[in-house]
Scaffold this active site. Sequence first.
Site, PDB file in Angstrom:
ATOM      1  N   HIS A 269      -3.224  -6.192  -4.508  1.00 27.25           N
ATOM      2  CA  HIS A 269      -2.372  -7.162  -5.216  1.00 27.25           C
ATOM      3  C   HIS A 269      -2.726  -7.210  -6.709  1.00 27.25           C
ATOM      4  O   HIS A 269      -2.785  -8.286  -7.311  1.00 27.25           O
ATOM      5  CB  HIS A 269      -2.518  -8.559  -4.600  1.00 27.25           C
ATOM      6  CG  HIS A 269      -1.875  -8.695  -3.249  1.00 27.25           C
ATOM      7  ND1 HIS A 269      -0.520  -8.876  -3.085  1.00 27.25           N
ATOM      8  CD2 HIS A 269      -2.405  -8.667  -2.000  1.00 27.25           C
ATOM      9  CE1 HIS A 269      -0.243  -8.971  -1.781  1.00 27.25           C
ATOM     10  NE2 HIS A 269      -1.369  -8.833  -1.111  1.00 27.25           N
ATOM     11  N   ASP A 332      -6.818  -9.873   0.697  1.00 27.87           N
ATOM     12  CA  ASP A 332      -5.854  -9.585   1.765  1.00 27.87           C
ATOM     13  C   ASP A 332      -5.043  -8.336   1.462  1.00 27.87           C
ATOM     14  O   ASP A 332      -4.903  -7.920   0.316  1.00 27.87           O
ATOM     15  CB  ASP A 332      -4.917 -10.777   1.957  1.00 27.87           C
ATOM     16  CG  ASP A 332      -4.077 -11.054   0.720  1.00 27.87           C
ATOM     17  OD1 ASP A 332      -4.643 -11.022  -0.394  1.00 27.87           O
ATOM     18  OD2 ASP A 332      -2.860 -11.289   0.856  1.00 27.87           O
ATOM     19  N   GLU A 333      -4.499  -7.771   2.507  1.00 20.12           N
ATOM     20  CA  GLU A 333      -3.512  -6.676   2.422  1.00 20.12           C
ATOM     21  C   GLU A 333      -3.930  -5.566   1.462  1.00 20.12           C
ATOM     22  O   GLU A 333      -3.107  -4.997   0.753  1.00 20.12           O
ATOM     23  CB  GLU A 333      -2.145  -7.245   2.014  1.00 20.12           C
ATOM     24  CG  GLU A 333      -1.594  -8.226   3.042  1.00 20.12           C
ATOM     25  CD  GLU A 333      -0.295  -8.873   2.615  1.00 20.12           C
ATOM     26  OE1 GLU A 333       0.556  -9.113   3.487  1.00 20.12           O
ATOM     27  OE2 GLU A 333      -0.130  -9.173   1.416  1.00 20.12           O
ATOM     28  N   ALA A 334      -5.223  -5.228   1.481  1.00 16.85           N
ATOM     29  CA  ALA A 334      -5.727  -4.144   0.620  1.00 16.85           C
ATOM     30  C   ALA A 334      -5.561  -2.814   1.363  1.00 16.85           C
ATOM     31  O   ALA A 334      -6.529  -2.074   1.581  1.00 16.85           O
ATOM     32  CB  ALA A 334      -7.179  -4.400   0.252  1.00 16.85           C
TER      33      ALA A 334
END
Length: 521
Positions: A269, A332-334
């Site tokens: 992100h 998150d969401e790496a």
Amino acid sequence: MRLSRAVLTAAVVSLTAVGLPASAAAATATPERSVTDVVPAPVSAKADPRGDFKLTPFTVISADRGAGQVADYLRGLLRPATGYPLPVVPHAHVLPAISLKLGHDPRLGTEGYELKVARDGVTLRANTADGLFEGVQSLRQLLPSAIEAKRVQHRTWTVAGGTILDYPRFAERGAMLDVARHFFRPDQVKLYIDQIAQYKVNTLHLHLADDQGWRIEIKSWPKLATVGGKTAVDGDPGGYYTQKQYKDIVAYAASRHITVIPEIDMPGHTNAAQSTYAELNCDGKAVPVRTDTEVGYSSLCISSPITYKFVEDVVRELAAITPGPYLHIGGDEAHSTPPADYLTFERKVQPIVAEYGKKVTGWHEIAKSNPPVSAVPQYWDFGGAAPDVAAAAARGNKILMSPANYAYLDMKYNESTPLGQDWAALVEVRDAYDWDPATLVEGVGENQVAGVEAPLWTETIRTSDDIEYMAFPRLLGIAEIGWSPRASHNWDAYRARLAKQAPRWTAQDIDFYRSPQVDWK
């Protein structure tokens, strides 16, 4: 300073000359709601219809030493609609008073309070100013909804009689506002602070950086804000907070007894930063600006020393202007960061946060890095099995619960909702209320839960009206889950109390969703 009766009488005579008609002053009124109607539900509440208190031009606010800030806040709430002087005085004996008292009641803890409303006065007791502030939020619900008006209303002001004893189930009751996908001005953030404070929310998590925009001035990397802050989802106008503006938001939140937790999401992100500073990419080339809503494609360069200089500079500057104990480091969401690199990054970054005097919080993916027990993983998945989270809880980490299928305020209410997303679920008002943080994740029980938080992601949210529509009424369900005793959790009772909040929101000009699940008043 102490005010004499002569001064008060003069103020009342002056006000009466321009104010209430005799008929209105003499009128009696049945309270709109009872002490049993408060949201979030108190630990105990006993109504006393014979104990209704009438707010009049003679009423004063009596405040113990240490209670002055809350007393001034209460006065600011009550004066616009009543037009009454309501002076804050150190002691009141004969005059009708709302008394704010500090003491040492072991039942109340740091945020609990006891509120007694009788015909001859109102007494609010707590151990701390935080407790008094939370008690004021209940007190304001016992007045007519018109108390929220910004202009003088000529009517009788009746406070519902009775007694409330109250304290929170969990220490943290939070709301998150994503200002990265769409930017919200300081005045809009302050408005949301005022709105969430009414329901005993005590933390505001600001999501300050993401792929689509960077929203906080970092003086050692100035283009993050001036260049990386220009963009937003769909190419909409961006923006950023100067450090002075951010400190002002933090101070305003503190005046509402809310702690700000800033988030810089990493190692994923991060496209706004990587498109602004080429050296944050492994190949030394800036990536293109992105204003779409895809996730999982960006990653800082884990092997580069420059990455950790960048992280340290950001953490150092943000920690210096954040008085609260936590910095949120995302995590998150790496998906574009290989698992081994992710662990390397977390194990380098978490000590940097500690070096600058802050504790780590982050999305629950950080649990796999074996963070220090002071760290708070924030669970955002759908419940059930989560071995890394359960293992962290077993080691001593407290878990903050924000399940996307219940607590994400950006989810659509139903298929026809004009705003929001539906990737996690369609979340009606009952859905947001009917879950339990202590049974959500296998292996994480009551004593291992830090609290709850209601995130509002803003891919489709552009205005304050949009924020209000998505947050109200669902935010109240999350707030009640975090505050009220587990045994009091009952949908039918809650929906009846929730319905009575509608006139208050109308008076406050809150643009809420009139769910068909609630018989609104």
